[in-house]
Design an enzyme around this catalytic site. Structure first.
Site, PDB file in Angstrom:
ATOM      1  N   LYS A   1      -0.516   5.321  -5.970  1.00  0.00           N
ATOM      2  CA  LYS A   1      -1.598   5.288  -6.966  1.00  0.00           C
ATOM      3  C   LYS A   1      -2.538   6.475  -6.776  1.00  0.00           C
ATOM      4  O   LYS A   1      -2.941   7.118  -7.747  1.00  0.00           O
ATOM      5  CB  LYS A   1      -2.365   3.977  -6.845  1.00  0.00           C
ATOM      6  CG  LYS A   1      -3.501   3.812  -7.844  1.00  0.00           C
ATOM      7  CD  LYS A   1      -4.243   2.520  -7.579  1.00  0.00           C
ATOM      8  CE  LYS A   1      -4.889   2.529  -6.215  1.00  0.00           C
ATOM      9  NZ  LYS A   1      -5.569   1.266  -5.876  1.00  0.00           N
TER      10      LYS A   1
ATOM     11  N   GLU B   1      -8.473   1.836 -12.264  1.00  0.00           N
ATOM     12  CA  GLU B   1      -7.818   3.039 -11.742  1.00  0.00           C
ATOM     13  C   GLU B   1      -6.645   3.455 -12.622  1.00  0.00           C
ATOM     14  O   GLU B   1      -6.476   4.644 -12.923  1.00  0.00           O
ATOM     15  CB  GLU B   1      -7.364   2.788 -10.298  1.00  0.00           C
ATOM     16  CG  GLU B   1      -8.527   2.699  -9.328  1.00  0.00           C
ATOM     17  CD  GLU B   1      -8.138   2.230  -7.946  1.00  0.00           C
ATOM     18  OE1 GLU B   1      -8.908   2.480  -7.002  1.00  0.00           O
ATOM     19  OE2 GLU B   1      -7.067   1.599  -7.795  1.00  0.00           O
TER      20      GLU B   1
ATOM     21  N   ASP C   1      -3.358  -9.757   2.874  1.00  0.00           N
ATOM     22  CA  ASP C   1      -3.596 -10.354   1.562  1.00  0.00           C
ATOM     23  C   ASP C   1      -3.086 -11.780   1.438  1.00  0.00           C
ATOM     24  O   ASP C   1      -3.553 -12.539   0.592  1.00  0.00           O
ATOM     25  CB  ASP C   1      -2.940  -9.501   0.468  1.00  0.00           C
ATOM     26  CG  ASP C   1      -3.619  -8.159   0.290  1.00  0.00           C
ATOM     27  OD1 ASP C   1      -4.510  -7.834   1.098  1.00  0.00           O
ATOM     28  OD2 ASP C   1      -3.249  -7.426  -0.644  1.00  0.00           O
TER      29      ASP C   1
ATOM     30  N   CYS D   1      -1.634   1.650  -2.945  1.00  0.00           N
ATOM     31  CA  CYS D   1      -2.681   2.668  -2.864  1.00  0.00           C
ATOM     32  C   CYS D   1      -2.174   4.091  -2.653  1.00  0.00           C
ATOM     33  O   CYS D   1      -2.769   5.034  -3.183  1.00  0.00           O
ATOM     34  CB  CYS D   1      -3.691   2.301  -1.789  1.00  0.00           C
ATOM     35  SG  CYS D   1      -3.048   1.413  -0.370  1.00  0.00           S
TER      36      CYS D   1
ATOM     37  N   TYR E   1     -10.450  -3.309  -9.922  1.00  0.00           N
ATOM     38  CA  TYR E   1     -10.247  -1.912  -9.544  1.00  0.00           C
ATOM     39  C   TYR E   1      -8.856  -1.396  -9.890  1.00  0.00           C
ATOM     40  O   TYR E   1      -8.700  -0.222 -10.250  1.00  0.00           O
ATOM     41  CB  TYR E   1     -10.573  -1.695  -8.063  1.00  0.00           C
ATOM     42  CG  TYR E   1      -9.600  -2.298  -7.082  1.00  0.00           C
ATOM     43  CD1 TYR E   1      -8.568  -1.525  -6.555  1.00  0.00           C
ATOM     44  CD2 TYR E   1      -9.721  -3.605  -6.648  1.00  0.00           C
ATOM     45  CE1 TYR E   1      -7.675  -2.063  -5.646  1.00  0.00           C
ATOM     46  CE2 TYR E   1      -8.837  -4.156  -5.744  1.00  0.00           C
ATOM     47  CZ  TYR E   1      -7.814  -3.383  -5.242  1.00  0.00           C
ATOM     48  OH  TYR E   1      -6.923  -3.915  -4.339  1.00  0.00           O
TER      49      TYR E   1
ATOM     50  N   CYS F   1       0.819  -1.216   0.000  1.00  0.00           N
ATOM     51  CA  CYS F   1       0.000   0.000   0.000  1.00  0.00           C
ATOM     52  C   CYS F   1       0.851   1.263   0.000  1.00  0.00           C
ATOM     53  O   CYS F   1       0.633   2.170  -0.804  1.00  0.00           O
ATOM     54  CB  CYS F   1      -0.937   0.006   1.201  1.00  0.00           C
ATOM     55  SG  CYS F   1      -1.992   1.478   1.261  1.00  0.00           S
TER      56      CYS F   1
ATOM     57  N   HIS G   1     -27.209  21.539   1.711  1.00  0.00           N
ATOM     58  CA  HIS G   1     -27.428  22.070   0.361  1.00  0.00           C
ATOM     59  C   HIS G   1     -26.509  23.260   0.087  1.00  0.00           C
ATOM     60  O   HIS G   1     -26.274  24.064   0.986  1.00  0.00           O
ATOM     61  CB  HIS G   1     -28.892  22.521   0.240  1.00  0.00           C
ATOM     62  CG  HIS G   1     -29.248  23.050  -1.112  1.00  0.00           C
ATOM     63  ND1 HIS G   1     -29.444  22.230  -2.200  1.00  0.00           N
ATOM     64  CD2 HIS G   1     -29.433  24.326  -1.546  1.00  0.00           C
ATOM     65  CE1 HIS G   1     -29.738  22.968  -3.254  1.00  0.00           C
ATOM     66  NE2 HIS G   1     -29.736  24.244  -2.884  1.00  0.00           N
TER      67      HIS G   1
ATOM     68  N   GLU H   1     -26.650  15.287  -0.734  1.00  0.00           N
ATOM     69  CA  GLU H   1     -28.015  15.518  -0.269  1.00  0.00           C
ATOM     70  C   GLU H   1     -29.017  14.640  -1.021  1.00  0.00           C
ATOM     71  O   GLU H   1     -30.111  14.360  -0.528  1.00  0.00           O
ATOM     72  CB  GLU H   1     -28.411  16.988  -0.411  1.00  0.00           C
ATOM     73  CG  GLU H   1     -28.545  17.492  -1.833  1.00  0.00           C
ATOM     74  CD  GLU H   1     -28.949  18.962  -1.897  1.00  0.00           C
ATOM     75  OE1 GLU H   1     -30.058  19.294  -1.431  1.00  0.00           O
ATOM     76  OE2 GLU H   1     -28.143  19.773  -2.381  1.00  0.00           O
TER      77      GLU H   1
END
Length: 455
Positions: free
Chosen positions: A51, A183, A304, A48, A179, A43, A437, A442
């Site tokens: 990345k 990505e 993992d 990650c 993914y 990671c 808002h 929302e």
């Protein structure tokens, strides 16, 4: 005094191993953590973190274009790949040092060499030294998979090499539909690389909600990414400074690089687990129980390498739970259900809970609430991009079973939605919550009309 050299010996200094080592040391255990590469694991070093930095970099081209609609000019804008690589490397170096400091501050010993299992309580270091430990924790993670039977497989890169390319290719072929592939397709495309995505399945992101999959595929195509589903690679050949890719249907084309993102396999090769009699799963992951314990009582595994849920926060939670249970005197199991997940695609995905398909398989009545809209930013930017939001609700109890978003900041929303869904929030609770808002989120508390198929 214990007859062992250590109370705990951790093999692998990734997120799960480091967390386990730190917490165990804080409980007073004598801990050693061995790492043959760099501290931080996939990671931090080659996953990650870099990345996500690349994702940020790849978005600026569109940001500059969008700014024009708000009165800005975007002339003489350029991108330098070498600068991004240099700055990314500096950040990874900083994080590597931070992980080392945190381990040492907790009282754990860091051993920077390869370690393999010699027996239930024995570890062999690359230097030839043998050490003993009351418990051994395997936290060696996983590695990218490239099919070795494929002609020319040695010409392909993986996510590991993508972070260190000397230069950007003019065209890249990415193989995979998960993914990581999605990505990197967004990253390279955003940086100006002509991008082709090859996936053998019918649609990208298998296992995600079907509406989200279809929506993201459409948005990726708008950005110029070529998606070739129901296709696979037959062979790869060297062609000049690049490669020539041939598909299983006979189609062929050239590219500067070909990258495989077709899954990851547990890092167990040569680890010696067979010597200790550790049982493996059919996919060669370490088989563990709810406490991350293998069939050998003194050997545990997290992250993992166990192939349960391969996400960094999961590995961290597993490592912490292991230390709490074994050294903290607590009874801690990790709940692998209802895990919020983000895909840093472009646009981003955030999801928590059941997909519509999963819900219909497990519940008698399922209500669907969904909306698609143009983000407020693009009313002035003029960009053709839409957000999709979807709630999956148990029609009998009114409990929200799942929430799926594809749009800006979807990952941030999923983290907070994860709390509500885990607590069993009902659709009526969403309805009773006041909207903020103007925001995209929302929409999640203003959805009132049930979606009817074919309407």
């Amino acid at each position: 005094m214990s007859s062992f050299d250590y109370d705990l010996f951790v093999i692998g200094a990734g997120s799960g191993g480091v967390r386990a080592g730190r917490i165990a040391a804080r409980y007073g255990a004598r801990v050693a953590v061995a790492e043959e590469y760099r501290v931080g694991g996939t990671c931090v070093i080659r996953g990650c973190v870099p990345k996500k930095l690349f994702v940020y970099a790849s978005k600026f081209a569109e940001e500059f274009e969008d700014a024009v609609g708000f009165g800005w000019t975007s002339e003489k804008v350029s991108f330098d790949w070498a600068t991004l690589i240099e700055n990314k490397d500096k950040e990874i170096d900083r994080l590597n040092k931070a992980y080392i400091r945190n381990l040492e501050a907790a009282g754990a010993e860091l051993i920077l060499e390869r370690a393999v299992v010699e027996g239930p309580n024995t570890v062999l270091l690359a230097s030839g030294r043998k050490v003993t430990a009351r418990y051994v924790l395997v936290a060696t993670g996983a590695a990218p998979f490239v099919p070795r039977h494929l002609p020319g497989h040695d010409l392909a890169i993986t996510s590991n090499e993508a972070f260190h390319l000397d230069r950007l290719p003019s065209r890249i072929c990415i193989v995979g539909g998960g993914y990581i592939a999605i990505e990197f397709a967004g990253i390279f495309s955003g940086l100006g690389v002509e991008t082709v995505l090859i996936y053998r399945g019918e649609q990208i992101l298998r296992g995600f909600d079907d509406d989200i999959r279809e929506h993201l595929a459409g948005e990726m195509k708008k950005k110029g990414i070529e998606l070739r589903t129901r296709s696979d690679i037959a062979s790869i050949e060297r062609s000049g400074t690049g490669v020539r890719v041939t598909l299983n249907d006979g189609a062929a084309f050239g590219a500067g690089q070909i990258m495989f993102a077709t899954g990851r396999i547990p890092n167990v090769t040569g680890l010696g687990l067979d010597k200790a009699g550790v049982e493996m799963t059919p996919h060669m992951a370490v088989k563990v129980n709810a406490y991350s314990q293998s069939n050998v009582p003194s050997i545990y595994a997290v992250g993992d390498v166990t192939n349960r849920v391969n996400l960094t926060p999961v590995a961290i939670r597993e490592g912490h739970a292991f230390a709490d249970t074994v050294f903290g005197g607590k009874d801690v199991k990790v709940d692998h259900s209802l895990i919020p997940t983000a895909v840093f695609s472009q646009p981003e995905i955030g999801t928590i809970g059941l997909t519509e398909t999963e819900a219909r398989q497990g519940f008698k009545a399922v209500d669907i609430y969904k909306t698609s809209f143009r983000p407020m930013k693009h009313t002035l930017s003029g960009r053709d991009e839409r957000t999709l939001m979807k709630l999956v609700v148990d029609g009998d109890s009114d409990r929200v079973l799942g929430c799926h978003i594809c749009g800006p900041d979807a990952g941030e929303m999923a983290q907070l939605l994860g709390i509500a869904v885990r607590l069993g929030a009902k659709k009526s609770d969403f309805d009773a919550t006041m909207a903020v808002h103007p925001t995209a989120s929302e929409e999640l508390v203003t959805l009132r009309e049930k979606w009817v198929a074919g309407k």
